[in-house]
Structures are given as C-alpha cells and as structure tokens.
Design a protein around this motif. Sequence first.
Motif, PDB file in Angstrom:
ATOM      1  N   MET A 135       0.859  -1.195   0.000  1.00 37.31           N
ATOM      2  CA  MET A 135       0.000   0.000   0.000  1.00 37.31           C
ATOM      3  C   MET A 135       0.893   1.242   0.000  1.00 37.31           C
ATOM      4  N   GLN A 163      -3.125   0.143   6.253  1.00 33.92           N
ATOM      5  CA  GLN A 163      -2.314   0.968   7.168  1.00 33.92           C
ATOM      6  C   GLN A 163      -3.175   1.480   8.325  1.00 33.92           C
ATOM      7  N   ARG A 184      -1.981  -7.710   4.888  1.00 29.15           N
ATOM      8  CA  ARG A 184      -0.850  -7.429   5.781  1.00 29.15           C
ATOM      9  C   ARG A 184      -1.199  -6.145   6.534  1.00 29.15           C
ATOM     10  N   LYS A 187       1.531  -0.084  10.202  1.00 32.34           N
ATOM     11  CA  LYS A 187       1.119   1.211  10.778  1.00 32.34           C
ATOM     12  C   LYS A 187       0.993   2.260   9.675  1.00 32.34           C
ATOM     13  N   GLY A 188       1.885   2.209   8.669  1.00 27.83           N
ATOM     14  CA  GLY A 188       1.863   3.193   7.580  1.00 27.83           C
ATOM     15  C   GLY A 188       3.139   4.002   7.565  1.00 27.83           C
ATOM     16  N   ALA A 189       3.727   4.164   6.368  1.00 31.18           N
ATOM     17  CA  ALA A 189       5.072   4.726   6.268  1.00 31.18           C
ATOM     18  C   ALA A 189       5.142   6.078   5.557  1.00 31.18           C
ATOM     19  N   TYR A 190       3.994   6.628   5.119  1.00 29.99           N
ATOM     20  CA  TYR A 190       4.043   7.846   4.301  1.00 29.99           C
ATOM     21  C   TYR A 190       3.661   9.068   5.137  1.00 29.99           C
ATOM     22  N   LYS A 201       0.283   8.806  17.678  1.00 29.54           N
ATOM     23  CA  LYS A 201       0.858   7.454  17.559  1.00 29.54           C
ATOM     24  C   LYS A 201       0.084   6.409  18.371  1.00 29.54           C
ATOM     25  N   THR A 226       5.029  -5.796  11.879  1.00 31.87           N
ATOM     26  CA  THR A 226       5.491  -4.726  12.769  1.00 31.87           C
ATOM     27  C   THR A 226       6.743  -5.203  13.500  1.00 31.87           C
ATOM     28  N   HIS A 227       7.531  -4.210  13.971  1.00 29.04           N
ATOM     29  CA  HIS A 227       8.679  -4.527  14.830  1.00 29.04           C
ATOM     30  C   HIS A 227       8.380  -4.078  16.249  1.00 29.04           C
ATOM     31  N   ARG A 289      12.599   4.270   5.736  1.00 27.78           N
ATOM     32  CA  ARG A 289      13.213   3.550   6.863  1.00 27.78           C
ATOM     33  C   ARG A 289      13.917   4.531   7.801  1.00 27.78           C
ATOM     34  N   GLU A 292      11.379   6.302   9.993  1.00 21.61           N
ATOM     35  CA  GLU A 292      10.826   5.506  11.099  1.00 21.61           C
ATOM     36  C   GLU A 292      11.719   5.568  12.329  1.00 21.61           C
ATOM     37  N   ARG A 293      12.991   5.837  12.088  1.00 21.05           N
ATOM     38  CA  ARG A 293      13.926   5.905  13.213  1.00 21.05           C
ATOM     39  C   ARG A 293      14.899   7.052  12.945  1.00 21.05           C
TER      40      ARG A 293
HETATM   41  C1  FAD Z   1       6.853  -6.604   6.154  1.00 17.93           C
HETATM   42  C2  FAD Z   1       6.485  -5.146   6.131  1.00 17.93           C
HETATM   43  C3  FAD Z   1       5.883  -4.619   5.007  1.00 17.93           C
HETATM   44  C4  FAD Z   1       5.483  -3.276   4.979  1.00 17.93           C
HETATM   45  N1  FAD Z   1       4.754  -2.799   3.920  1.00 17.93           N
HETATM   46  C5  FAD Z   1       4.263  -1.537   3.969  1.00 17.93           C
HETATM   47  C6  FAD Z   1       3.374  -1.044   2.974  1.00 17.93           C
HETATM   48  O1  FAD Z   1       3.008  -1.744   2.030  1.00 17.93           O
HETATM   49  N2  FAD Z   1       2.926   0.240   3.083  1.00 17.93           N
HETATM   50  C7  FAD Z   1       3.283   1.056   4.138  1.00 17.93           C
HETATM   51  O2  FAD Z   1       2.826   2.186   4.218  1.00 17.93           O
HETATM   52  N3  FAD Z   1       4.144   0.608   5.085  1.00 17.93           N
HETATM   53  C8  FAD Z   1       4.634  -0.650   5.033  1.00 17.93           C
HETATM   54  N4  FAD Z   1       5.473  -1.086   6.017  1.00 17.93           N
HETATM   55  C9  FAD Z   1       6.075  -0.108   6.976  1.00 17.93           C
HETATM   56  C10 FAD Z   1       5.174   0.179   8.163  1.00 17.93           C
HETATM   57  O3  FAD Z   1       4.066   0.946   7.759  1.00 17.93           O
HETATM   58  C11 FAD Z   1       5.947   0.948   9.255  1.00 17.93           C
HETATM   59  O4  FAD Z   1       6.375   2.181   8.761  1.00 17.93           O
HETATM   60  C12 FAD Z   1       7.166   0.223   9.799  1.00 17.93           C
HETATM   61  O5  FAD Z   1       6.932  -1.148   9.941  1.00 17.93           O
HETATM   62  C13 FAD Z   1       7.568   0.774  11.180  1.00 17.93           C
HETATM   63  O6  FAD Z   1       6.534   0.602  12.085  1.00 17.93           O
HETATM   64  P1  FAD Z   1       6.498  -0.510  13.238  1.00 17.93           P
HETATM   65  O7  FAD Z   1       5.204  -1.220  13.130  1.00 17.93           O
HETATM   66  O8  FAD Z   1       7.693  -1.380  13.163  1.00 17.93           O
HETATM   67  O9  FAD Z   1       6.401   0.312  14.571  1.00 17.93           O
HETATM   68  P2  FAD Z   1       7.262   1.520  15.153  1.00 17.93           P
HETATM   69  O10 FAD Z   1       6.503   1.990  16.348  1.00 17.93           O
HETATM   70  O11 FAD Z   1       7.607   2.506  14.103  1.00 17.93           O
HETATM   71  O12 FAD Z   1       8.596   0.816  15.608  1.00 17.93           O
HETATM   72  C14 FAD Z   1       8.662  -0.135  16.669  1.00 17.93           C
HETATM   73  C15 FAD Z   1      10.124  -0.480  16.902  1.00 17.93           C
HETATM   74  O13 FAD Z   1      10.650  -1.134  15.755  1.00 17.93           O
HETATM   75  C16 FAD Z   1      11.976  -0.737  15.475  1.00 17.93           C
HETATM   76  N5  FAD Z   1      12.019  -0.070  14.158  1.00 17.93           N
HETATM   77  C17 FAD Z   1      10.951   0.275  13.387  1.00 17.93           C
HETATM   78  N6  FAD Z   1      11.367   0.819  12.234  1.00 17.93           N
HETATM   79  C18 FAD Z   1      12.720   0.827  12.279  1.00 17.93           C
HETATM   80  C19 FAD Z   1      13.726   1.269  11.380  1.00 17.93           C
HETATM   81  N7  FAD Z   1      13.434   1.793  10.191  1.00 17.93           N
HETATM   82  N8  FAD Z   1      15.030   1.122  11.756  1.00 17.93           N
HETATM   83  C20 FAD Z   1      15.340   0.571  12.937  1.00 17.93           C
HETATM   84  N9  FAD Z   1      14.430   0.127  13.837  1.00 17.93           N
HETATM   85  C21 FAD Z   1      13.145   0.253  13.512  1.00 17.93           C
HETATM   86  C22 FAD Z   1      12.377   0.178  16.604  1.00 17.93           C
HETATM   87  O14 FAD Z   1      12.960  -0.631  17.598  1.00 17.93           O
HETATM   88  C23 FAD Z   1      11.038   0.722  17.074  1.00 17.93           C
HETATM   89  O15 FAD Z   1      11.081   1.146  18.411  1.00 17.93           O
HETATM   90  C24 FAD Z   1       5.815  -2.434   6.092  1.00 17.93           C
HETATM   91  C25 FAD Z   1       6.426  -2.978   7.212  1.00 17.93           C
HETATM   92  C26 FAD Z   1       6.745  -4.315   7.259  1.00 17.93           C
HETATM   93  C27 FAD Z   1       7.360  -4.862   8.518  1.00 17.93           C
END
Ligand code: FAD
Length: 307
Positions: A135, A163, A184, A187-190, A201, A226-227, A289, A292-293
């Motif tokens: 997405m 998202q 899947r 949370k959303g990356a944009y 948040k 998610t992480h 990426r 996000e951090r």
């Molecule tokens: C498999 C997968 C596919 C995805 N596909 C999409 C998509 O199609 N569209 C979309 O909008 N987004 C996508 N995303 C990105 C998602 O939207 C988030 O931006 C991203 O996963 C960070 O959010 P979080 O859930 O890990 O939580 P957060 O609250 O952001 O992070 C939780 C913890 O994870 C770790 N962490 C997170 N990001 C990072 C980083 N970049 N570097 C280092 N440590 C980090 C840190 O320890 C942080 O405290 C995807 C993510 C994953 C895992």
Amino acid sequence: MVLGRALILKTSGLPFVERFVRRSFLFRPLVKRFVAGDTLDEAMHESETLIGQNLTVTLDYLGENTKTEDEAIQARNTYIDILERIAAHPKKQDLNISIKLTQCGLDLGDDYAEKNFRQVLEIGQRSDTFVRVDMEGSDYTDRTIRMIEKVFPEHPNTGTVLQSYLYRSIDDTKRMIQLGARVRVVKGAYLEPESVAHPDKSKVDEKYIEMSQMLLQDGNYPAIATHDAKIIDALKAYAKAEGIDRSRFEFQMLYGIRRDLQDGLRDEGYPVRVYVPFGDMWYPYFTRRLAERPANAFFILKSLFKG
Ligand SMILES: Cc1cc2nc3c(=O)[nH]c(=O)nc-3n(C[C@H](O)[C@H](O)[C@H](O)COP(=O)(O)OP(=O)(O)OC[C@H]3O[C@@H](n4cnc5c(N)ncnc54)[C@H](O)[C@@H]3O)c2cc1C
C-alpha cells in the motif's frame, strides 16, 4: 520523534538532498543494512540464508511511480523473472513477492496498470505463488482497494496491505474480510495529513491492534507486520486466548530490522516472513526507513558536521 519523521519525509523529496544521500559514502552502510543488493541474484542469495534459518521471504523489486510505459514494462518483466526464479526453487512455498501498483504504471492509468498486474498474477498463479500489493500513499488507497476487488475473483493469489494510521482502514479491513483476500497490517510509512490519518501514535497503535484482531478472527491468513514488541506480545496473547492456532497467521518484518525479534518468534514456533528489497531504486524506500527511526539519520548528520 513525530517531528523528526515528518522532517525527514519532507526534506528527502528535495532534489539536492536526494543527490547528496545517493552519492554520499556516509549512508552506504545503512543502505546495505536495509537493502539486500542491487540484483535479483544478490536478493536470492540473502533469501537462501533466511530460508536456511527457517524464515520465509517476500521479495520486493524496488521502484515506484513509473513515469513511462517502458519503465512499467521493465518492472513487470522483472516481477515475472522473480516469479520464474521462485517457481524453479526447491523451497518455492517459502517465497513470494510484494509489488507496487505505481511501479506497474498506475500513474499512467488504472486500465494500463491492471493489464500489467494481471500478467504478473497469471505467471504467479502457475506456480501457486502469492503476489502482495504493497500500500502506497493515501492518494492511491482507494484505487488499490478497488483493483484488488476487481482482480481477486480470477486471481485469488493476490492480497494487499492496510495501514492503521488511515481513518478509513477499519472499513477497508471489513471489505477485505468480505472479499476473502489476505491482508498485511502495517502502521503506515508515508507522510499523511490529519484529514486522512491519525496524527497521534497511540491511536495508530490502538487501531493496529483492532484491525489485527478483526483479521485474526475472520480474515484469510493475515500478516502482522510490525517490529513493535508490545503489539506483537498483545496479539500473541489475544490469539492464544481466542484459540487461534499459530499456523493461521504470520509475522512479517523488514530485512535488516529487529533480527532478534524475528529469530525469537521463529523459535517460539510462529511463521515469520522477512521483506527483502533489492534493486538500485532504493532511495524512497530508504528514506521511509530513516524516517521511522530518525536517530539513524541524525547520527550520520552529526558525524558529518563533526568532521
Ligand atoms: C513486512 C512489512 C511490510 C510493509 N509494507 C508496507 C506497505 O506496504 N505500506 C506502508 O505504508 N508501510 C509498510 N510497512 C512499513 C510500516 O508501515 C511501518 O512504517 C514500519 O513497519 C515501522 O513501524 P512498526 O510497526 O515497526 O512500529 P514503530 O513503532 O515505528 O517501531 C517499533 C520499533 O521497531 C523498530 N524499528 C521500526 N522501524 C525501524 C527502522 N526503520 N530502523 C530501525 N528500527 C526500527 C524500533 O525498535 C522501534 O522502536 C511495512 C512494514 C513491514 C514490517
């Protein structure tokens, strides 16, 4: 940190920033951490290692917003190359692909992108390989959902991503459950305005859990991507309390992020899939990426000014 995220997402679009980041050796180690390589061979090599560690993989050929038919066709052909490599792989059930509709040419028209997308799905179907549509920004959400609804009856080997930051996503979750397509949850990356996305948040996290629980109950093999260890623990506890077996969903994480969590979940017996991006169009993926951090980017910039 929300400010840092917005700042990185905004400034990364400036041409001189892009030129600087692309050329600077300072960013190379971080790019290498998040991107498996420039070529499919390199990505397959990394995938073999992950599969050898009992993880599964989704391959992402980097690129988005193609501007010409030539670019879109080149992307479609690369997707097809990946699918052919997967079909010939002895562990093909451990591999699938994630694609972007704007890479298939969505900016050139819905019908045009649909034609390319269907060709990819047909090749995937021959080897029973799943093709996930990532997405993108909210300008594309509605068109992506409609495209999935349109092609799914003939191509059930596709699904998408929702998202939790978007207000509309609870409704979209119901739509995808109704359709039977895999989702899947992320949370959303944009960078999104408050008119479409929760600025807070804690609300994004709350909605993430709500959508995941809906999908764990009634969805088709949802992916919890998610992480966030707190969210992962909450959803593990929920699935256990509801008697939802570990085989009915999977966790997904990005290549290079929280390897400890990936290994831990696998050791506990959960299916874990790693998103493995490759290709030379890594810049937009990389900046998301960093956003996000932001500490990662600020660390590099600090060393630049120090030295
Ligand atoms: C498999 C997968 C596919 C995805 N596909 C999409 C998509 O199609 N569209 C979309 O909008 N987004 C996508 N995303 C990105 C998602 O939207 C988030 O931006 C991203 O996963 C960070 O959010 P979080 O859930 O890990 O939580 P957060 O609250 O952001 O992070 C939780 C913890 O994870 C770790 N962490 C997170 N990001 C990072 C980083 N970049 N570097 C280092 N440590 C980090 C840190 O320890 C942080 O405290 C995807 C993510 C994953 C895992």
